[in-house]
Design a protein around this motif. Structure first.
Motif, mmCIF file in Angstrom:
data_model
loop_
_atom_site.group_PDB
_atom_site.id
_atom_site.type_symbol
_atom_site.label_atom_id
_atom_site.label_comp_id
_atom_site.label_asym_id
_atom_site.label_seq_id
_atom_site.Cartn_x
_atom_site.Cartn_y
_atom_site.Cartn_z
ATOM 1 N N ALA A 1 0.941 -1.198 0.017
ATOM 2 C CA ALA A 1 -0.138 0.019 0.116
ATOM 3 C C ALA A 1 0.735 1.301 0.200
ATOM 4 C CB ALA A 1 -0.872 -0.121 1.314
ATOM 5 N N ARG A 4 2.333 1.858 -3.491
ATOM 6 C CA ARG A 4 1.521 2.424 -4.284
ATOM 7 C C ARG A 4 1.101 3.834 -4.058
ATOM 8 N NH1 ARG A 4 -1.189 -2.617 -3.391
ATOM 9 N NH2 ARG A 4 -2.462 -1.527 -1.808
ATOM 10 N N ALA A 76 -1.938 3.805 4.427
ATOM 11 C CA ALA A 76 -1.040 2.865 3.613
ATOM 12 C C ALA A 76 -0.368 2.286 4.776
ATOM 13 C CB ALA A 76 -0.248 3.617 2.513
ATOM 14 N N ALA A 79 -2.198 -0.264 6.782
ATOM 15 C CA ALA A 79 -2.384 -1.212 5.877
ATOM 16 C C ALA A 79 -1.426 -2.395 5.654
ATOM 17 C CB ALA A 79 -3.018 -0.886 4.802
ATOM 18 N N ASP A 80 -0.210 -1.577 5.724
ATOM 19 C CA ASP A 80 1.216 -2.697 5.584
ATOM 20 C C ASP A 80 1.601 -3.154 6.783
ATOM 21 O OD1 ASP A 80 0.850 -2.293 2.949
ATOM 22 O OD2 ASP A 80 2.499 -0.799 2.938
#
Length: 156
Positions: A1, A4, A76, A79-80
């Motif tokens: 994430a 990205r 992000a 999420a990681d």
């Protein structure tokens, strides 16, 4: 994430550079906004600066862009499964997204972008809206928080 997010940030910077290259022949002498007299004073790091309404708008934009980018970076990292560390984000270190070179110096823009980023990162990482809110799909810093970051005094 996070990868990205960073790729999107770099792409946004690339698009911004292309827009600025198309505008590199900007004629400051015919820009009625560039030479508008300063109407606001703000303090950053113990030093007072003056700017006009267009500079104020750009500084407000810096805080909001910083908040939005920080929110996405925080989400992000969460999420990681990474630890919270806004300073490690390339977007925080760069802090140039949205800067067009007009009305305020780059250091001022970078400072206010980072102030927004830090708060956005906290909200995104913790999955809350303490410093901002979502407005029509975009994360924006709350007006009261913005006013506490960018303290303006009218001089005219």
């Amino acid at each position: 994430a996070q990868y990205r997010f960073q790729q999107q940030y770099v792409e946004n910077l690339r698009q911004q550079q292309l827009r600025m290259q198309n505008d590199r022949n900007h004629d400051y002498n015919s820009d009625p906004y560039y030479y508008t007299a300063p109407t606001y004073r703000y303090n950053r790091g113990g030093v007072y600066y003056e700017t006009n309404q267009y500079g104020v708008n750009l500084l407000r934009q810096a805080v909001n862009y910083g908040y939005e980018e920080g929110f996405q970076a925080g989400q992000a990292d969460r999420a990681d499964g990474w630890r919270s560390s806004y300073q490690d984000s390339f977007a925080y270190q760069d802090a140039n997204y949205g800067y067009n070179g007009y009305y305020v110096d780059q250091d001022a823009y970078n400072y206010y972008f980072r102030e927004g980023f830090r708060r956005g990162y906290d909200d995104g990482f913790l999955g809350r809206y303490q410093y901002g809110r979502n407005v029509s799909g975009a994360n924006r810093i709350l007006d009261g928080i913005l006013g506490g970051i960018l303290v303006l005094n009218a001089i005219r």
